[in-house]
Design an enzyme around this catalytic site. Structure first.
Site, PDB file in Angstrom:
ATOM      1  N   ASN A  93       0.801  -1.214   0.000  1.00 15.65           N
ATOM      2  CA  ASN A  93       0.000   0.000   0.000  1.00 15.65           C
ATOM      3  C   ASN A  93       0.843   1.276   0.000  1.00 15.65           C
ATOM      4  O   ASN A  93       0.378   2.320  -0.448  1.00 15.65           O
ATOM      5  CB  ASN A  93      -0.925  -0.007   1.221  1.00 15.65           C
ATOM      6  CG  ASN A  93      -1.620   1.312   1.431  1.00 15.65           C
ATOM      7  OD1 ASN A  93      -2.612   1.615   0.785  1.00 15.65           O
ATOM      8  ND2 ASN A  93      -1.099   2.114   2.364  1.00 15.65           N
ATOM      9  N   TYR A 157       4.694   9.401 -11.482  1.00 18.45           N
ATOM     10  CA  TYR A 157       3.606   8.659 -10.846  1.00 18.45           C
ATOM     11  C   TYR A 157       2.976   7.686 -11.833  1.00 18.45           C
ATOM     12  O   TYR A 157       2.736   6.514 -11.517  1.00 18.45           O
ATOM     13  CB  TYR A 157       2.551   9.631 -10.312  1.00 18.45           C
ATOM     14  CG  TYR A 157       1.513   8.972  -9.431  1.00 18.45           C
ATOM     15  CD1 TYR A 157       1.847   8.527  -8.147  1.00 18.45           C
ATOM     16  CD2 TYR A 157       0.215   8.781  -9.883  1.00 18.45           C
ATOM     17  CE1 TYR A 157       0.904   7.924  -7.340  1.00 18.45           C
ATOM     18  CE2 TYR A 157      -0.739   8.171  -9.078  1.00 18.45           C
ATOM     19  CZ  TYR A 157      -0.393   7.748  -7.809  1.00 18.45           C
ATOM     20  OH  TYR A 157      -1.335   7.135  -7.014  1.00 18.45           O
ATOM     21  N   THR A 192      -8.268  11.063   0.539  1.00 16.41           N
ATOM     22  CA  THR A 192      -7.187  10.810   1.484  1.00 16.41           C
ATOM     23  C   THR A 192      -6.214  11.981   1.471  1.00 16.41           C
ATOM     24  O   THR A 192      -6.347  12.918   0.679  1.00 16.41           O
ATOM     25  CB  THR A 192      -6.402   9.531   1.125  1.00 16.41           C
ATOM     26  OG1 THR A 192      -5.655   9.760  -0.082  1.00 16.41           O
ATOM     27  CG2 THR A 192      -7.337   8.347   0.931  1.00 16.41           C
TER      28      THR A 192
END
Length: 264
Positions: A93, A157, A192
């Site tokens: 994660n 990314y 988040t």
């Protein structure tokens, strides 16, 4: 026909990286409530999460882990073997995001993002898979992103998550004979800390989400729980996209909205 509710079975021991905060913390707490001994790992230390799980009647052990360091992975998995005798699940994660376009992506940022988001899961699977094999198999869940399925403006990314998608499929084939399943989860916009300070980006992006909202961490946790459980026993090498329809229908959702119903 029986009205009995089937019991969902989870691995006895699961290791989660990036477990101190955000979605990783949510995955850990959910597993703790389901009787799993959760090995929570984070570079910043995950003692608080482990203590929270234990305080609510669960079982947990905290580890400090830099996922970019193969030696630390070897140490953590060796300690898990000694303490618990086995490992049935791994959730890769831990991840970082740098919303930078090509001209602003320095070699240092490129190396850092790839090291955490791609090399980290590689080192983790390489260290954990033999222990999982010796434990009778299990499930590995790699947290990728829709940025690993579509073109995304941030080269570091996007490359890291595309790489993780391919790495997951390669690992699925390699580890199948060991009874280890490997799948990737591809969240879209999720509420988040990774999106902190990106209000304008989020507002613009939601225009392409048919559901019209961000996902919740709990909704991603539900996907992770499914992949760790025996309910997904024949699922490996798969991508599960949880994005409110952005990848599949986002383009025409926005076009229709901007056209105002004028389709002729």
């Amino acid at each position: 026909m029986s009205d009995a509710v089937e019991t969902v079975r989870y691995p006895g021991v699961v290791l989660i990286t990036g477990a101190a905060n955000g979605m990783g913390r949510g995955h850990a707490l959910a597993l703790g409530r389901r009787g799993v001994h959760v090995c929570v790992a984070d570079l910043a230390g995950a003692d608080a999460v482990a203590e929270e799980i234990v305080a609510t009647g669960g079982q947990a052990t905290a580890y400090r882990l830099d996922v970019t360091d193969p030696a630390q992975w070897t140490d953590v998995t060796s300690r898990i073997r000694s303490a618990h005798g086995g490992l049935g699940g791994l959730v890769n994660n831990a991840g970082i995001s740098r919303r930078l376009e090509f001209p602003d992506t320095t070699p240092e940022i490129w190396d850092q993002v790839l090291a955490v988001n791609l090399s980290g899961p590689f080192h983790g699977m390489r260290a954990a898979a033999p222990l999982m094999r010796d434990s009778g198999g299990g499930s590995i869940v790699n947290i990728s992103s829709i940025s690993g399925q579509i073109g995304y403006f941030s080269p570091a990314y996007s490359a890291s998550k595309w790489g993780l998608t391919g790495l997951s499929k390669s690992a699925a084939g390699n580890f199948a004979s060991w009874g280890i399943r490997v799948n990737s989860v591809h969240p879209g916009l999720v509420d988040t800390g990774l999106l902190a300070g990106a209000d304008s980006f989020v507002t613009a992006a939601l225009g392409s989400v048919p559901f019209g909202r961000m996902g919740t961490p709990e909704e991603i946790t539900d996907v992770v729980l499914f992949l760790l459980s025996d309910r997904s026993g024949y699922l490996t090498g798969s991508e599960i996209t949880a994005d409110g329809g952005l990848v599949s229908n986002g383009l025409y959702h926005r076009i229709l909205a901007e056209a105002g119903g004028e389709l002729g």
